[in-house]
Design a protein around this motif. Structure first.
Motif, mmCIF file in Angstrom:
data_model
loop_
_atom_site.group_PDB
_atom_site.id
_atom_site.type_symbol
_atom_site.label_atom_id
_atom_site.label_comp_id
_atom_site.label_asym_id
_atom_site.label_seq_id
_atom_site.Cartn_x
_atom_site.Cartn_y
_atom_site.Cartn_z
ATOM 1 N N TYR A 231 49.141 38.608 13.690
ATOM 2 C CA TYR A 231 50.349 37.949 13.193
ATOM 3 C C TYR A 231 50.636 38.525 11.812
ATOM 4 O O TYR A 231 49.852 38.335 10.868
ATOM 5 C CB TYR A 231 50.179 36.437 13.114
ATOM 6 C CG TYR A 231 51.457 35.724 12.737
ATOM 7 C CD1 TYR A 231 52.377 35.353 13.720
ATOM 8 C CD2 TYR A 231 51.764 35.445 11.403
ATOM 9 C CE1 TYR A 231 53.564 34.714 13.383
ATOM 10 C CE2 TYR A 231 52.951 34.814 11.057
ATOM 11 C CZ TYR A 231 53.838 34.448 12.050
ATOM 12 O OH TYR A 231 55.021 33.831 11.716
ATOM 13 N N GLU B 97 56.718 38.984 10.515
ATOM 14 C CA GLU B 97 56.961 38.252 11.754
ATOM 15 C C GLU B 97 57.867 37.030 11.599
ATOM 16 O O GLU B 97 58.696 36.775 12.489
ATOM 17 C CB GLU B 97 55.635 37.844 12.408
ATOM 18 C CG GLU B 97 55.780 37.363 13.837
ATOM 19 C CD GLU B 97 56.460 38.380 14.742
ATOM 20 O OE1 GLU B 97 57.247 37.958 15.617
ATOM 21 O OE2 GLU B 97 56.225 39.594 14.578
ATOM 22 N N PRO B 98 57.776 36.247 10.534
ATOM 23 C CA PRO B 98 58.693 35.104 10.431
ATOM 24 C C PRO B 98 60.161 35.534 10.510
ATOM 25 O O PRO B 98 60.982 34.841 11.128
ATOM 26 C CB PRO B 98 58.337 34.497 9.074
ATOM 27 C CG PRO B 98 56.893 34.839 8.891
ATOM 28 C CD PRO B 98 56.753 36.225 9.450
ATOM 29 N N GLN C 233 61.065 36.398 14.130
ATOM 30 C CA GLN C 233 61.181 35.206 14.964
ATOM 31 C C GLN C 233 62.538 34.524 14.808
ATOM 32 O O GLN C 233 62.993 33.824 15.724
ATOM 33 C CB GLN C 233 60.041 34.227 14.644
ATOM 34 C CG GLN C 233 58.672 34.689 15.122
ATOM 35 C CD GLN C 233 58.596 34.818 16.635
ATOM 36 O OE1 GLN C 233 59.125 33.992 17.370
ATOM 37 N NE2 GLN C 233 57.929 35.869 17.116
ATOM 38 N N ARG C 234 63.200 34.722 13.678
ATOM 39 C CA ARG C 234 64.526 34.127 13.496
ATOM 40 C C ARG C 234 65.536 34.665 14.505
ATOM 41 O O ARG C 234 66.560 34.023 14.765
ATOM 42 C CB ARG C 234 65.049 34.405 12.083
ATOM 43 C CG ARG C 234 64.346 33.654 10.973
ATOM 44 C CD ARG C 234 65.202 33.651 9.716
ATOM 45 N NE ARG C 234 65.553 34.998 9.290
ATOM 46 C CZ ARG C 234 64.847 35.742 8.445
ATOM 47 N NH1 ARG C 234 63.723 35.249 7.917
ATOM 48 N NH2 ARG C 234 65.232 36.952 8.096
ATOM 49 N N SER D 170 63.953 30.903 20.963
ATOM 50 C CA SER D 170 62.826 29.963 20.840
ATOM 51 C C SER D 170 61.752 30.593 19.956
ATOM 52 O O SER D 170 60.813 31.217 20.452
ATOM 53 C CB SER D 170 62.242 29.631 22.221
ATOM 54 O OG SER D 170 63.235 29.083 23.064
ATOM 55 N N PRO D 171 61.878 30.484 18.631
ATOM 56 C CA PRO D 171 60.920 31.139 17.739
ATOM 57 C C PRO D 171 59.529 30.512 17.802
ATOM 58 O O PRO D 171 59.365 29.320 18.056
ATOM 59 C CB PRO D 171 61.538 30.942 16.349
ATOM 60 C CG PRO D 171 62.449 29.766 16.490
ATOM 61 C CD PRO D 171 62.943 29.776 17.902
ATOM 62 N N LEU D 172 58.516 31.357 17.567
ATOM 63 C CA LEU D 172 57.122 30.910 17.521
ATOM 64 C C LEU D 172 56.720 30.588 16.086
ATOM 65 O O LEU D 172 57.157 31.272 15.148
ATOM 66 C CB LEU D 172 56.186 32.008 18.026
ATOM 67 C CG LEU D 172 56.223 32.374 19.510
ATOM 68 C CD1 LEU D 172 55.260 33.523 19.750
ATOM 69 C CD2 LEU D 172 55.851 31.186 20.364
ATOM 70 N N ARG D 173 55.857 29.595 15.941
ATOM 71 C CA ARG D 173 55.296 29.272 14.632
ATOM 72 C C ARG D 173 53.791 29.098 14.780
ATOM 73 O O ARG D 173 53.329 28.427 15.717
ATOM 74 C CB ARG D 173 55.917 27.991 14.069
ATOM 75 C CG ARG D 173 57.392 28.137 13.742
ATOM 76 C CD ARG D 173 57.995 26.843 13.237
ATOM 77 N NE ARG D 173 59.407 27.012 12.888
ATOM 78 C CZ ARG D 173 60.408 26.949 13.765
ATOM 79 N NH1 ARG D 173 60.146 26.687 15.051
ATOM 80 N NH2 ARG D 173 61.662 27.128 13.378
ATOM 81 N N PRO D 174 53.003 29.685 13.892
ATOM 82 C CA PRO D 174 51.544 29.531 13.976
ATOM 83 C C PRO D 174 51.120 28.076 13.815
ATOM 84 O O PRO D 174 51.747 27.305 13.080
ATOM 85 C CB PRO D 174 51.022 30.379 12.809
ATOM 86 C CG PRO D 174 52.159 31.268 12.432
ATOM 87 C CD PRO D 174 53.409 30.528 12.758
ATOM 88 N N GLU D 175 50.053 27.710 14.517
ATOM 89 C CA GLU D 175 49.473 26.374 14.423
ATOM 90 C C GLU D 175 48.000 26.518 14.052
ATOM 91 O O GLU D 175 47.159 26.778 14.900
ATOM 92 C CB GLU D 175 49.592 25.642 15.771
ATOM 93 C CG GLU D 175 51.007 25.519 16.305
ATOM 94 C CD GLU D 175 51.043 24.935 17.707
ATOM 95 O OE1 GLU D 175 50.026 24.354 18.150
ATOM 96 O OE2 GLU D 175 52.069 25.083 18.378
ATOM 97 N N LEU E 133 48.606 30.663 18.128
ATOM 98 C CA LEU E 133 49.980 30.733 18.600
ATOM 99 C C LEU E 133 50.041 30.171 20.007
ATOM 100 O O LEU E 133 49.194 30.499 20.855
ATOM 101 C CB LEU E 133 50.484 32.179 18.583
ATOM 102 C CG LEU E 133 50.615 32.808 17.191
ATOM 103 C CD1 LEU E 133 50.710 34.318 17.296
ATOM 104 C CD2 LEU E 133 51.837 32.251 16.470
#
Length: 356
Positions: free
Chosen positions: A312, A317-318, A321-322, A326-331, A335
């Motif tokens: 990542y 990457e942020p 993702q825009r 359906s953008p991904l966000r780290p948790e 992912l």
């Protein structure tokens, strides 16, 4: 099984939320009443797809990924270009996205022999942050606190330094930062090293502080990599692998600790799955390159024993993702695999007639 044939392919541009310098082109491929997407890619790749490869997809079976890959590779050989392998991979990934949509499942489900894992470990990279020029280690600590599997940083050679001095300075920087964090670090030469610097670094660097050194040579130079492989230096390669490169040969002469394969740059998901099987046979783990995050995520979900984590890229990457619907966000350093059909690469906005 339903026989879906490809009707047409378009290259389109994202119209919203991009910033100057971003890749903004998407591949759209249509069959039945569905559209498969892959992007973003750069303008050169998009132009190559449009001018060279689009004709090869007409009337191809959506489910015949190996056959289509063969046709795309042959077309790319007739007109070589630095963009060719990326263009082949982008088309291949768009067709996989289309296949998933038509089959009403994720690409990971199409690839996997069992249920894919829903949460994928990730490692964080920040290559614009150079270990040799980090004065405040609080930033390293903050990144480490994100729950990532590990972290990777830039390690650039100062072109003014002789090879021995450059190698010693960089080895000390790695040791200092690794000791401060209490874990070994992955580093990337970011295309700035020479063979002389790499060989000097192998003599002075303590491998206990390194998870791996990625792409220390500007090319896959077999002779120099064999010399480096004879040392204790842990190496990573694979980002530069192209669609016609022999993965077994690359692994055998480099003997890497990790294969940092780009799932698009290597020729797409079809080619990546072939390479993963070779790497697994030879005992080399695969860590998909972050520029092709979503295809890499599906590979990691489908092949958890072969693909421990994905990259990542914190700096880039942020923003990428825009561009997605359906953008991904780290948790906490992981992912979540998109639970929608296909890859999850639908662009948020384009001017493409196929998207209407």
């Amino acid at each position: 099984m339903t026989s879906w044939t490809i009707k047409d392919l378009h290259v389109v541009q994202a119209r919203q939320l991009a910033v100057p310098g971003d890749d903004t082109f998407f591949i759209a491929v249509r069959a039945a009443d569905a559209v498969g997407w892959y992007g973003p890619v750069g303008e050169r790749v998009g132009r190559y797809v449009n001018d060279v490869l689009a004709h090869e997809t007409k009337d191809a079976l959506v489910t015949d990924h190996i056959g289509l890959l063969g046709e795309l590779r042959e077309a790319a050989r007739r007109l070589p270009s630095e963009a060719a392998s990326w263009a082949v991979g982008a088309v291949d990934c768009a067709v996989w996205d289309l296949h998933g949509r038509l089959a009403e499942g994720t690409v990971a489900e199409l690839l996997a022999a069992a249920a894919p894992r829903p949460l994928i470990p990730a490692y964080a990279s920040w290559l614009t942050q150079d270990l040799g020029h980090i004065d405040n280690q609080d930033m390293l600590t903050r990144v480490m606190a994100g729950g990532w599997s590990f972290t990777k940083w830039g390690l650039r050679r100062d072109p003014a330094d002789p090879p021995g001095e450059a190698a010693t300075r960089m080895a000390r920087a790695v040791e200092c930062c690794s000791q401060a964090l209490g874990v070994p670090l992955a580093v990337d030469a970011v295309g700035t090293w020479t063979p002389a610097v790499a060989l000097a670094f192998a003599q002075v660097a303590d491998p206990v502080f390194l998870r791996w050194l990625e792409d220390p040579l500007p090319r896959h130079d077999a002779d120099t990599y064999e010399l480096l492989a004879a040392t204790a230096l842990p190496l990573a390669v694979g980002e530069r692998a192209h669609c016609d490169e022999d993965p077994a040969g690359l692994i055998q002469y480099v003997r890497p600790s990790a294969l940092t394969l780009d799932a698009v740059g290597c020729g797409g998901l079809t080619r990546a799955t072939q390479i993963i099987h070779v790497a697994q046979t030879l005992g080399v783990p695969v860590y998909p390159h972050g520029r092709s995050l979503l295809p890499g995520l599906h590979l990691a979900a489908a092949y958890p024993d072969a693909v421990p984590a994905v990259e990542y890229r914190l700096r880039w990457e942020p923003g990428r993702q825009r561009l997605y619907e359906s953008p991904l966000r780290p948790e906490n350093g992981r992912l979540r695999l998109p639970d929608i059909p296909g890859l999850g690469t639908t662009p948020r906005s384009t001017a493409c007639p196929a998207s209407r």
